[in-house]
Motif scaffolding. Structure first.
Motif, PDB file in Angstrom:
ATOM      1  N   ALA A 113      56.154  13.456  28.467  1.00  0.00           N
ATOM      2  CA  ALA A 113      55.294  12.269  28.464  1.00  0.00           C
ATOM      3  C   ALA A 113      54.143  12.436  27.475  1.00  0.00           C
ATOM      4  O   ALA A 113      53.774  11.494  26.763  1.00  0.00           O
ATOM      5  CB  ALA A 113      54.755  12.012  29.871  1.00  0.00           C
ATOM      6  N   MET A 114      53.606  13.645  27.384  1.00  0.00           N
ATOM      7  CA  MET A 114      52.529  13.902  26.426  1.00  0.00           C
ATOM      8  C   MET A 114      53.046  13.856  24.995  1.00  0.00           C
ATOM      9  O   MET A 114      52.377  13.339  24.095  1.00  0.00           O
ATOM     10  CB  MET A 114      51.868  15.257  26.722  1.00  0.00           C
ATOM     11  CG  MET A 114      51.067  15.261  28.012  1.00  0.00           C
ATOM     12  SD  MET A 114      50.005  16.729  28.206  1.00  0.00           S
ATOM     13  CE  MET A 114      51.240  17.963  28.609  1.00  0.00           C
ATOM     14  N   ALA A 115      54.264  14.377  24.800  1.00  0.00           N
ATOM     15  CA  ALA A 115      54.856  14.345  23.460  1.00  0.00           C
ATOM     16  C   ALA A 115      55.117  12.905  23.022  1.00  0.00           C
ATOM     17  O   ALA A 115      54.857  12.530  21.869  1.00  0.00           O
ATOM     18  CB  ALA A 115      56.150  15.148  23.451  1.00  0.00           C
ATOM     19  N   LYS A 116      55.618  12.090  23.944  1.00  0.00           N
ATOM     20  CA  LYS A 116      55.890  10.688  23.642  1.00  0.00           C
ATOM     21  C   LYS A 116      54.606   9.960  23.249  1.00  0.00           C
ATOM     22  O   LYS A 116      54.586   9.189  22.273  1.00  0.00           O
ATOM     23  CB  LYS A 116      56.530  10.015  24.852  1.00  0.00           C
ATOM     24  CG  LYS A 116      56.927   8.565  24.624  1.00  0.00           C
ATOM     25  CD  LYS A 116      57.603   7.975  25.866  1.00  0.00           C
ATOM     26  CE  LYS A 116      57.984   6.512  25.642  1.00  0.00           C
ATOM     27  NZ  LYS A 116      58.618   5.928  26.866  1.00  0.00           N
ATOM     28  N   LYS A 117      53.528  10.233  23.994  1.00  0.00           N
ATOM     29  CA  LYS A 117      52.244   9.607  23.682  1.00  0.00           C
ATOM     30  C   LYS A 117      51.725  10.105  22.339  1.00  0.00           C
ATOM     31  O   LYS A 117      51.193   9.328  21.524  1.00  0.00           O
ATOM     32  CB  LYS A 117      51.227   9.920  24.787  1.00  0.00           C
ATOM     33  CG  LYS A 117      49.833   9.356  24.528  1.00  0.00           C
ATOM     34  CD  LYS A 117      49.856   7.834  24.455  1.00  0.00           C
ATOM     35  CE  LYS A 117      48.463   7.265  24.258  1.00  0.00           C
ATOM     36  NZ  LYS A 117      48.479   5.791  24.141  1.00  0.00           N
ATOM     37  N   SER A 118      51.900  11.385  22.084  1.00  0.00           N
ATOM     38  CA  SER A 118      51.435  11.964  20.825  1.00  0.00           C
ATOM     39  C   SER A 118      52.127  11.318  19.634  1.00  0.00           C
ATOM     40  O   SER A 118      51.482  10.935  18.658  1.00  0.00           O
ATOM     41  CB  SER A 118      51.687  13.473  20.826  1.00  0.00           C
ATOM     42  OG  SER A 118      51.278  14.054  19.617  1.00  0.00           O
ATOM     43  N   TYR A 119      53.450  11.173  19.710  1.00  0.00           N
ATOM     44  CA  TYR A 119      54.194  10.543  18.618  1.00  0.00           C
ATOM     45  C   TYR A 119      53.833   9.065  18.481  1.00  0.00           C
ATOM     46  O   TYR A 119      53.784   8.518  17.378  1.00  0.00           O
ATOM     47  CB  TYR A 119      55.701  10.713  18.833  1.00  0.00           C
ATOM     48  CG  TYR A 119      56.198  12.085  18.487  1.00  0.00           C
ATOM     49  CD1 TYR A 119      56.108  12.585  17.188  1.00  0.00           C
ATOM     50  CD2 TYR A 119      56.776  12.904  19.457  1.00  0.00           C
ATOM     51  CE1 TYR A 119      56.555  13.855  16.869  1.00  0.00           C
ATOM     52  CE2 TYR A 119      57.228  14.183  19.146  1.00  0.00           C
ATOM     53  CZ  TYR A 119      57.113  14.649  17.848  1.00  0.00           C
ATOM     54  OH  TYR A 119      57.550  15.906  17.531  1.00  0.00           O
ATOM     55  N   ALA A 120      53.562   8.412  19.613  1.00  0.00           N
ATOM     56  CA  ALA A 120      53.212   6.986  19.571  1.00  0.00           C
ATOM     57  C   ALA A 120      51.918   6.749  18.801  1.00  0.00           C
ATOM     58  O   ALA A 120      51.720   5.687  18.200  1.00  0.00           O
ATOM     59  CB  ALA A 120      53.089   6.440  20.990  1.00  0.00           C
ATOM     60  N   ALA A 328      38.595  11.580  28.588  1.00  0.00           N
ATOM     61  CA  ALA A 328      39.652  12.587  28.490  1.00  0.00           C
ATOM     62  C   ALA A 328      40.646  12.185  27.409  1.00  0.00           C
ATOM     63  O   ALA A 328      40.854  11.000  27.136  1.00  0.00           O
ATOM     64  CB  ALA A 328      40.354  12.717  29.835  1.00  0.00           C
ATOM     65  N   SER A 329      41.266  13.152  26.787  1.00  0.00           N
ATOM     66  CA  SER A 329      42.277  12.907  25.759  1.00  0.00           C
ATOM     67  C   SER A 329      43.338  11.941  26.273  1.00  0.00           C
ATOM     68  O   SER A 329      43.830  12.086  27.395  1.00  0.00           O
ATOM     69  CB  SER A 329      42.923  14.243  25.375  1.00  0.00           C
ATOM     70  OG  SER A 329      44.185  14.046  24.793  1.00  0.00           O
ATOM     71  N   ASN A 330      43.692  10.941  25.440  1.00  0.00           N
ATOM     72  CA  ASN A 330      44.733  10.006  25.881  1.00  0.00           C
ATOM     73  C   ASN A 330      46.090  10.692  26.024  1.00  0.00           C
ATOM     74  O   ASN A 330      46.936  10.252  26.805  1.00  0.00           O
ATOM     75  CB  ASN A 330      44.817   8.788  24.943  1.00  0.00           C
ATOM     76  CG  ASN A 330      44.745   9.170  23.486  1.00  0.00           C
ATOM     77  OD1 ASN A 330      45.084  10.290  23.091  1.00  0.00           O
ATOM     78  ND2 ASN A 330      44.316   8.228  22.648  1.00  0.00           N
ATOM     79  N   ILE A 331      46.298  11.786  25.292  1.00  0.00           N
ATOM     80  CA  ILE A 331      47.538  12.556  25.443  1.00  0.00           C
ATOM     81  C   ILE A 331      47.538  13.264  26.797  1.00  0.00           C
ATOM     82  O   ILE A 331      48.551  13.260  27.515  1.00  0.00           O
ATOM     83  CB  ILE A 331      47.688  13.560  24.288  1.00  0.00           C
ATOM     84  CG1 ILE A 331      47.789  12.820  22.960  1.00  0.00           C
ATOM     85  CG2 ILE A 331      48.903  14.463  24.490  1.00  0.00           C
ATOM     86  CD1 ILE A 331      47.740  13.712  21.741  1.00  0.00           C
ATOM     87  N   ALA A 332      46.410  13.867  27.157  1.00  0.00           N
ATOM     88  CA  ALA A 332      46.300  14.527  28.458  1.00  0.00           C
ATOM     89  C   ALA A 332      46.480  13.517  29.592  1.00  0.00           C
ATOM     90  O   ALA A 332      47.111  13.809  30.609  1.00  0.00           O
ATOM     91  CB  ALA A 332      44.953  15.226  28.587  1.00  0.00           C
ATOM     92  N   GLN A 333      45.917  12.310  29.406  1.00  0.00           N
ATOM     93  CA  GLN A 333      46.053  11.289  30.452  1.00  0.00           C
ATOM     94  C   GLN A 333      47.508  10.852  30.629  1.00  0.00           C
ATOM     95  O   GLN A 333      47.947  10.548  31.742  1.00  0.00           O
ATOM     96  CB  GLN A 333      45.168  10.096  30.125  1.00  0.00           C
ATOM     97  CG  GLN A 333      43.676  10.401  30.247  1.00  0.00           C
ATOM     98  CD  GLN A 333      42.816   9.161  30.149  1.00  0.00           C
ATOM     99  OE1 GLN A 333      42.949   8.245  30.952  1.00  0.00           O
ATOM    100  NE2 GLN A 333      41.920   9.135  29.170  1.00  0.00           N
ATOM    101  N   ALA A 334      48.260  10.828  29.527  1.00  0.00           N
ATOM    102  CA  ALA A 334      49.690  10.511  29.639  1.00  0.00           C
ATOM    103  C   ALA A 334      50.390  11.570  30.490  1.00  0.00           C
ATOM    104  O   ALA A 334      51.259  11.256  31.312  1.00  0.00           O
ATOM    105  CB  ALA A 334      50.319  10.436  28.254  1.00  0.00           C
ATOM    106  N   GLY A 335      49.984  12.813  30.299  1.00  0.00           N
ATOM    107  CA  GLY A 335      50.526  13.879  31.135  1.00  0.00           C
ATOM    108  C   GLY A 335      50.113  13.727  32.578  1.00  0.00           C
ATOM    109  O   GLY A 335      50.908  13.966  33.494  1.00  0.00           O
TER     110      GLY A 335
END
Length: 443
Positions: A113-120, A328-335
């Motif tokens: 989920a964090m990877a998906k957000k990161s790529y997005a 908080a980091s939006n990537i961390a929040q996706a996690g």
């Protein structure tokens, strides 16, 4: 030269100058004299200027509260001694069961989920920046409970009185000292003035006798507790909430290890009737999902919690958060959102289950060696008693003779003297090997 290259070169040059600014080479003019002799040899005699290297000082006074702090913060000091030991014994395998840092991989359902957000974030549709400001709601998302503890200290300021469990997580006391809430450190009793140390011992079941506790404005309370591993029962927390109500206090409840609870004890202070009027709760994903490096947590400040003038505490905390924190980091929040999915919750339980098994191995080891062992059932920490001995001495002996890092109990307060904390955060083979070394040392 293109604009981009120009900006890059200017930036790099400027940054390098700033970085090296304190280490500039001092190019001095040397006076050279040649004696008027016909010896055929010229001697160069260097005559450096007679000047002293005096460091430049500003006119800014040091925060006097910082000078009150004793030595270094506990965990960096443990880390420093670990690294010194590695230098002393470069060929030995040093196993760390000291600092409570997770070791097992983050479950894939969460990292994907964090990877998906990161790529997005590399797309127009998926990009997001700061995001909306924190709304004045009950739940404040943060970069971890430890950071929120300091923000809460800023919220309450320097003119409040503080109570902590003894022993307790050292960030509570140290942040109180930095804020100016305390007096000087009293050597001998190993306590700061103006802090109420609520004694938690095996004799009182690691829950303070509230009839002996002086009232304070703020009460820090952690359950399951770090470092003792004990957990407060529903009856005990009901007494704590009533104690806070009777004295007009606010409880800051640290539930960072709630998912490790195996008893039918409350996992949240808000399971206790009336707690919303006297308590704040802070927690994080660090020890559940392995987010010690990812950083994501939350703090709950109920709307029912009011200052003495009737102003909502949550509104002031909202102002602190919006002023001191960009979110908080939006990537961390996706996690974090993935953690809350059915699959994520199951994965976190598996991670917690792994560390519970480590805890059982450590508890069984010290029990077999005849030690009094506490904790371990509801927390990933084992609290081992070494009566009559200095915690730092025991820490040093174990490190020297077994090459295993633990944590000295006295680092958590005077009530921790004579104990060491052994963390269950470790790879299984390391935990098994460490326990084998304990058996060889104490057989």
């Amino acid at each position: 030269m293109s604009l981009v290259n120009h900006l890059l070169s200017t930036s790099i040059s400027s940054s390098t100058s700033g970085f090296l600014g304190q280490n500039k080479l001092s190019l001095r003019t040397w006076n050279l004299s040649v004696p008027a002799k016909n010896s055929g040899i010229c001697r160069c005699i260097a005559s450096p200027p007679l000047e002293k290297n005096v460091a430049y000082k500003t006119k800014v006074s040091r925060n006097a509260n910082m000078a009150k702090l004793q030595a270094g913060y506990l965990f960096p000091e443990v880390g420093r001694r670990r690294e010194a030991h590695k230098l002393k014994y470069p060929d030995e395998k040093v196993i760390s069961l000291g600092i409570g840092d997770t070791t097992e991989p983050i479950p894939e359902i969460i990292t994907s989920a964090m990877a998906k957000k990161s790529y997005a974030l590399s797309t127009i549709e998926g990009y997001s920046g700061y995001g909306a400001e924190q709304e004045a709601d009950d739940v404040f998302v943060s970069d971890g409970a430890k950071c929120d503890i300091s923000r809460l200290q800023v919220l309450f300021g320097s003119n409040v009185t503080m109570a902590v469990q003894d022993p307790s997580y050292p960030a509570y006391v140290d942040s109180s000292v930095i804020m100016g809430q305390t007096g000087q450190f009293r050597t001998g009793v190993e306590k700061y003035e103006n802090i109420e140390y609520m004694k938690c011992t095996p004799e009182n079941g690691f829950f303070p006798d509230l009839s002996t506790v002086s009232p304070t404005n703020i009460i820090f309370f952690c359950s399951p507790n770090n470092p003792t591993g004990s957990a407060a029962s529903r009856e005990q927390l009901t007494k704590l909430v009533q104690f806070a109500k009777d004295n007009g206090s606010i409880i800051i409840y640290d539930s960072a290890y709630a998912l490790y609870m195996s008893d039918d004890n409350p996992r949240s202070i808000f399971e206790i009737p009336g707690a919303k009027e006297v308590a704040i709760e802070t927690s994080s994903y660090s020890k559940y999902a392995g987010f010690t490096g990812v950083r994501l947590g939350w703090t709950v400040v109920p709307k029912e919690l009011l200052f003495s003038d009737g102003f909502p505490v949550a509104k002031d905390f909202n102002r602190i958060v919006c002023t001191c924190f960009n979110g908080a980091s939006n990537i961390a929040q996706a996690g974090g959102l993935a953690c809350l999915s059915p699959e994520g919750l199951k994965a976190m339980q598996e991670v917690v289950g792994f560390y519970r098994e480590n805890t059982n191995i450590i508890v069984e080891t010290f029990n077999s060696l005849g030690f009094k062992v506490y904790g371990g059932k509801n927390a990933p920490y084992v609290w081992v008693h070494f009566p009559g001995q200095s915690s730092w001495d025991v820490f040093g002996e174990i490190l020297e003779k077994t090459h295993v890092v633990t944590t000295p109990g006295s680092g958590f307060g005077p009530g921790g003297e004579g104990f060491i904390r052994v963390s269950a955060f470790g790879h299984r083979n390391n935990v098994l090997e460490a326990c084998q070394r304990f058996k060889q040392l104490y057989k």
